[in-house]
Write a protein that holds these residues in place. Structure first.
Motif: not given
Ligand code: 9GP
Length: 829
Positions: A135-136, A139, A373, A451, A480, A570, A672-675
């Motif tokens: 993801g990071l 992004l 993130h 994010v 994000n 997770y 999940e920080a963002s997804g």
């Protein structure tokens, strides 16, 4: 400020008509020239790969022209620039993205067809640039596209790994990792700058010296490695602006081994040279935890030091007062990986530029911003003090000094609350004394952001609570976004054409808010007809891929249900697989007449497990074991299929996402920080089955709960559920499916035992058991909705229409205004 226009620049703008033309005939000529002179094949005989190379070089020429213009223009205008520091960029393929952004896709296709080649076939020849984990990294790539498109004066900096993320090969259902030597066949998308190189130093000692009557520190390094620049032009869409992603490769320093050569130790000298190159050799394939590895720390410092030398050189070319630095430079720390940059700037300003500590500190505090993130404590980097002290002795001293000042300031604010002081300290005491890189980044940055809104709240209330109480003004949230250029225009051309037709404009490709105009037609029968047709064509493309890759033929009438992302506990791929077992079991136990009512499903799972992450690897194996059973059960036939897509990467995502009816984003709330996958599916009109976690909370606000399938515990309920006794958590269906796995229904009984143990009893940390019932309800609701295809199509249109907020254009504008303080700088066309 700046240099003012230079005569050459004036002349350059006057000679614009000499730029390469984009009509098919000019393109053909360029392609043939490159076949002959660059690829060195006869223009009368070349294959698809050679044609791809020639096409890529022709496109690259056009990128270079724009790149030059943009950089010249930035230099003339001398705006404040953003430098985006990231250890990972997951760029995927460049050809398809470049021709779209340059506006020459159709011309290329025409040019090729007259030469007897098909554009699509050539585009498939390109491998992915996979210089990142997940993801990071993706992004970062989306953000570079938006920075270029919105004309911001920005550069990205990173590492040019020789080996990108490993290739996932599945043998007997088990994941194996193979090296991704992506540079094997050359890389036409980069420009090697042999003359842009900087020495990067490691090890050694620090001495005290006196300069102009003042004592100062001098670092006497023990090893020097050269960082060589590779530039990757990033074109904007609908603009001439083309920005730069500069990646560093490690090369031996010229002086490095003269002594060995001179003493005749030729072999050792060569071996030592190779050792230098290992720094940029391989990407660490784990986005979950950080172990204090010397090579990894070397990578961090190598890329930070080279980037800052480059940035400072550019600043000095036109400025001579470092007090102007914050007016001209914004430095973005993409997670903690580049956070040694704050220390390096202090070192350069104090030790090399001889500024006073306070003056240097004042500059540092105004230039850095930090994005985190993750919410996972194990993903917050810590570097053992011994390791840091040996590799970068002067940096360790500076960190101690920063921490000393910070602790003194803190004591004035909170008194002698030792507990809090020790939690906030940059230095962690304990068995292994370590440097907390997140604390260092927060202390030195002017803004810190999560994010998504939920993630940022969790940072404020849990992860960095103490820091938030100390400096509430530093904390921001930036939800994000993903680029619609890559995720609709490139990957779903037929949807792109359909959207433009119904909106009557292509302007949404730059101005995504226009997508909301689709709402007006959400019930229009003609649009439904066309929308369904586009979706069907994409499903056919995906079905063909599945058959070619796995030999399994899938029905286009089935619901294509997709979960593709890194494999993590997770993210709960296991929950998905257990529910597939449940579905299978239900079908098996049904009367034939009942089966007619079953909505057929093709469940598609894909993702890589970090090589050392045993649980994730077992989940992959379980997926294959269950698939083996289901896909070979003639009795179930088309009612259920399970497909694992191997080697999931950006290009696979471009194929799978447009073909999905339903996608799953089912992490335990608060993890999940963002997804960002959910945003790509949403844009493509795929319905989401999701928990209220990360950015899905904001997606609900945009498209309404009624247009997606929500389930599961809310973030505030999670702690209490974890406390609850296991007997009250899981429904009987859950115990039943876990029992099927335990009893060896899918083989490998002993191997899967620990997976089962991990989700039963008190060990069910990710709450698979307690969310199972509501998950099945959401699945049933999705089945029900799918039966009514008109309703489903309306929900699909509304998903795309409501996806505007999740464009990286919006995110980047937000960062530019409220974090970086930069303005667009548009190069004249
Ligand atoms: O896990 C997060 C994901 O939720 C987020 O969307 C993405 C981009 O911000 O970053 C992921 N984190 C990583 O890839 C490494 O921590």
């Amino acid at each position: 400020a700046g240099l003012g226009p230079k005569p050459q620049a004036e002349r350059m703008f006057a000679l614009m008509d000499r730029f390469l033309s984009n009509d098919p005939v000019s393109l053909q000529k360029d392609i043939l020239d490159h076949v002959e002179y660059t690829v060195a094949r006869s223009r009368f005989s070349f294959d698809d790969f050679e044609a791809y190379q020639a096409l890529a070089h022709s496109v690259r020429d056009r990128l270079i022209e724009r790149w030059h213009d943009t950089q010249q223009y930035f230099k003339r205008k001398d705006p404040k620039r953003l430098y985006f520091l990231s250890l990972e960029f997951l760029m995927g393929r460049s050809l398809s993205n470049s021709v779209i952004n340059l506006g020459i896709r159709d011309q290329c296709a025409d040019a090729l067809s007259q030469l007897g080649f098909e554009y699509e076939v050539l585009a498939e020849q390109e491998g992915d640039a996979a210089l990142g984990n997940g993801g990071l990294a993706r992004l970062s790539a989306c953000q570079m596209d938006s920075l270029a498109t919105l004309d911001y004066p920005a550069w990205g900096y990173g590492l040019r790994y020789q080996y990108g993320l490993f290739r996932q090969v599945i043998l007997d259902g088990f994941q194996h990792e193979q090296p991704d030597y992506w540079l094997n066949f050359g890389n036409p998308w980069e420009i090697e700058r042999v003359h842009v190189s900087y020495p990067v130093k490691f090890y050694g000692t620090v001495e005290e010296e006196t300069l102009n009557g003042k004592s100062c520190k001098v670092w006497l390094p023990g090893e020097t490695v050269e960082a060589v620049a590779y530039d990757n032009p990033i074109p904007g869409y609908g603009t001439r602006n083309t920005i730069n992603l500069r990646l560093w490769a490690a090369k031996p320093d010229g002086q490095y081994d003269m002594e060995s050569y001179n003493t005749g130790d030729y072999i050792n000298a060569v071996v030592n040279r190779q050792r230098a190159e290992t720094i940029s050799c391989v990407l660490y394939p784990d986005d979950r935890s950080y172990q204090g590895k010397e090579l990894r720390l070397k990578q961090h410092y190598f890329f930070v030091s080279a980037s800052l030398q480059d940035i400072i050189r550019r600043f000095k070319d036109g400025h001579n007062n470092f007090d102007d630095f914050p007016e001209k430079v914004a430095l973005q720390l993409n997670d903690t990986h580049p956070s040694l940059a704050v220390v390096e700037v202090m070192r350069v300003l104090v030790d090399e530029e001889h500024l006073g500590w306070d003056q240097a500190w004042n500059i540092v505090c105004r230039i850095f911003s930090f994005t985190t993130h993750t919410v996972l404590p194990e993903a917050l980097e810590k570097i053992p003090v011994d390791l840091l002290g040996s590799l970068l002795p002067r940096h360790l001293q500076i960190i101690y000094d920063i921490n000393f000042n910070f602790m003194e300031e803190l004591k004035k604010r909170i008194g002698l609350d030792f507990n809090r002081l020790s939690q906030m300290s940059i230095v962690e005491e304990g068995a292994v004394k370590s440097i907390r890189m997140a604390n260092l980044s927060i202390v030195c940055s002017h803004t810190v952001n999560g994010v998504s809104r939920m993630h940022s709240e969790l940072l404020k209330t849990r992860v960095f609570k103490d820091f938030y109480e100390l400096w509430p003004h530093k904390f921001q949230y930036k939800t994000n976004g993903v680029t619609q250029r890559r995720w609709i225009v490139v990957s779903n051309p037929s949807l792109c054409a359909l959207i433009s037709k119904w909106l009557g404009t292509e302007a949404w490709i730059r101005d995504i808010d226009l997508l909301i105009g689709l709402q007006e037609f959400a019930a229009d029968a003609d649009l439904h007809q066309e929308w369904k047709m586009v979706r069907k064509v994409n499903k056919m493309r995906l079905a063909e891929y599945i058959e070619a890759m796995s030999g399994v033929k899938v029905s286009l009438d089935a619901m294509f249900d997709v979960q593709i992302k890194r494999i993590h506990e997770y993210k709960r791929q296991l929950l998905n697989i257990l529910s597939i077992i449940h579905r299978y079991d239900c079908i098996k136990n049904m009367e034939k007449t009942q089966r007619r009512k079953v909505v057929p499903r093709v469940c598609i799972v894909g993702g890589k497990a970090a090589p050392g992450y045993e649980v994730a690897k077992k989940i992959i194996k379980l997926c294959h074991a269950v698939a083996e059973k289901i896909n070979n059960d003639a009795d179930v036939g088309d009612l259920l299929k399970l497909i694992f897509v191997p080697d999931y990467n950006v290009s696979v995502a471009e194929l799978v996402i447009p073909g999905a009816d339903l996608s799953q984003h089912i992490s335990t709330a608060g993890h999940e920080a963002s997804g960002t996958g959910c945003m790509k599916f949403l844009m493509n009109g795929c319905l989401l089955l999701a928990t209220a976690d990360g950015s899905t909370v904001e997606i609900i606000e945009e498209i309404g709960e009624e247009n997606m399938f929500l389930f599961g515990a809310k973030v505030h309920e999670v702690p209490a559920l974890r406390e609850k006794s296991s007997d009250h958590k899981a429904p009987l269906q859950f115990s039943h499916v876990v029992r099927m796995v335990r009893d060896g229904h899918f083989g490998f009984k002993d191997y899967f035992k620990s997976l089962c143990d991990g989700v039963e009893g008190d060990s069910d940390f990710y709450l698979l058991g307690s969310d199972f019932a509501s998950y099945l309800e959401a699945q049933a609701a999705a089945d029900k909705a799918f039966v009514d295809q008109e309703k489903w199509t309306q929900m699909s249109i509304l998903s795309t229409a409501g996806s505007g907020r999740f464009s990286s254009d919006r995110t980047i504008e937000d960062y530019a205004e409220t974090t970086w303080g930069i303005e667009p700088c548009k190069c004249p066309s």
